[in-house]
Motif scaffolding. Sequence first.
Motif, PDB file in Angstrom:
ATOM      1  N   ILE A   1      48.061 -92.220 -54.856  1.00 24.71           N
ATOM      2  CA  ILE A   1      48.945 -92.232 -55.739  1.00 24.71           C
ATOM      3  C   ILE A   1      49.509 -93.716 -55.671  1.00 24.71           C
ATOM      4  N   MET A   2      49.431 -94.275 -56.866  1.00 26.09           N
ATOM      5  CA  MET A   2      49.798 -95.765 -57.093  1.00 26.09           C
ATOM      6  C   MET A   2      50.994 -95.691 -58.179  1.00 26.09           C
ATOM      7  N   THR A   3      52.000 -96.689 -57.941  1.00 27.66           N
ATOM      8  CA  THR A   3      52.963 -96.875 -58.881  1.00 27.66           C
ATOM      9  C   THR A   3      52.705 -97.980 -59.948  1.00 27.66           C
ATOM     10  N   ILE A   4      52.661 -97.805 -61.170  1.00 27.93           N
ATOM     11  CA  ILE A   4      52.592 -99.018 -62.161  1.00 27.93           C
ATOM     12  C   ILE A   4      53.924 -99.426 -62.510  1.00 27.93           C
ATOM     13  N   SER A   5      54.294-100.764 -61.904  1.00 30.70           N
ATOM     14  CA  SER A   5      55.398-101.013 -62.346  1.00 30.70           C
ATOM     15  C   SER A   5      55.655-102.182 -63.322  1.00 30.70           C
ATOM     16  N   ASP A   6      54.657-102.453 -63.700  1.00 26.83           N
ATOM     17  CA  ASP A   6      54.531-103.505 -64.953  1.00 26.83           C
ATOM     18  C   ASP A   6      53.303-103.465 -65.624  1.00 26.83           C
ATOM     19  N   VAL A   7      53.106-103.922 -66.681  1.00 28.27           N
ATOM     20  CA  VAL A   7      51.759-104.207 -67.533  1.00 28.27           C
ATOM     21  C   VAL A   7      52.159-105.485 -68.451  1.00 28.27           C
ATOM     22  N   ARG A   8      51.106-106.493 -68.169  1.00 34.33           N
ATOM     23  CA  ARG A   8      51.058-107.809 -68.621  1.00 34.33           C
ATOM     24  C   ARG A   8      49.967-108.091 -69.387  1.00 34.33           C
ATOM     25  N   TYR A   9      50.032-108.635 -70.668  1.00 36.85           N
ATOM     26  CA  TYR A   9      48.743-109.258 -71.403  1.00 36.85           C
ATOM     27  C   TYR A   9      48.193-110.558 -70.810  1.00 36.85           C
ATOM     28  N   ASN A  10      46.972-110.672 -70.488  1.00 34.25           N
ATOM     29  CA  ASN A  10      46.442-112.069 -70.008  1.00 34.25           C
ATOM     30  C   ASN A  10      45.649-112.412 -71.227  1.00 34.25           C
ATOM     31  N   ARG A  11      46.201-113.431 -71.834  1.00 38.08           N
ATOM     32  CA  ARG A  11      45.584-113.921 -73.005  1.00 38.08           C
ATOM     33  C   ARG A  11      44.224-114.808 -72.825  1.00 38.08           C
ATOM     34  N   GLN A  12      44.037-115.238 -71.585  1.00 34.13           N
ATOM     35  CA  GLN A  12      43.065-115.972 -71.242  1.00 34.13           C
ATOM     36  C   GLN A  12      41.794-114.980 -71.267  1.00 34.13           C
ATOM     37  N   SER A  13      42.061-113.932 -70.348  1.00 32.58           N
ATOM     38  CA  SER A  13      41.175-112.991 -70.329  1.00 32.58           C
ATOM     39  C   SER A  13      40.872-111.752 -71.467  1.00 32.58           C
TER      40      SER A  13
END
Length: 99
Positions: free
Chosen positions: A45-57
Amino acid sequence: MKALVIKQPWANQILSGEKTIEYRSWNTKYRGDILIVSEGQAIGIMTISDVRYNRQSGMYEWVISSVRRIKPFSVRGRLGLFEVPYHPHTDYQTNQEHR
């Protein structure tokens, strides 16, 4: 519980604490615990604490803040986030934890 298929060797790298970002081409508003499914088995089990968009990739970075190993059990994988009838407070066996 929500689940996500992650191929090897990345699933084991998440479980060992080596990998703390999961890269995906799609975003999610979901934050919280996700069952790690790899090769037909739920393994942690993993906890997703945030999601960010990487413009470069052009990829979304799912930030993993906590990982717990569980006693493996069979799960039929699907694309994207999917539901698995699993109750972590009563069903999982924690072997180690990474933050």
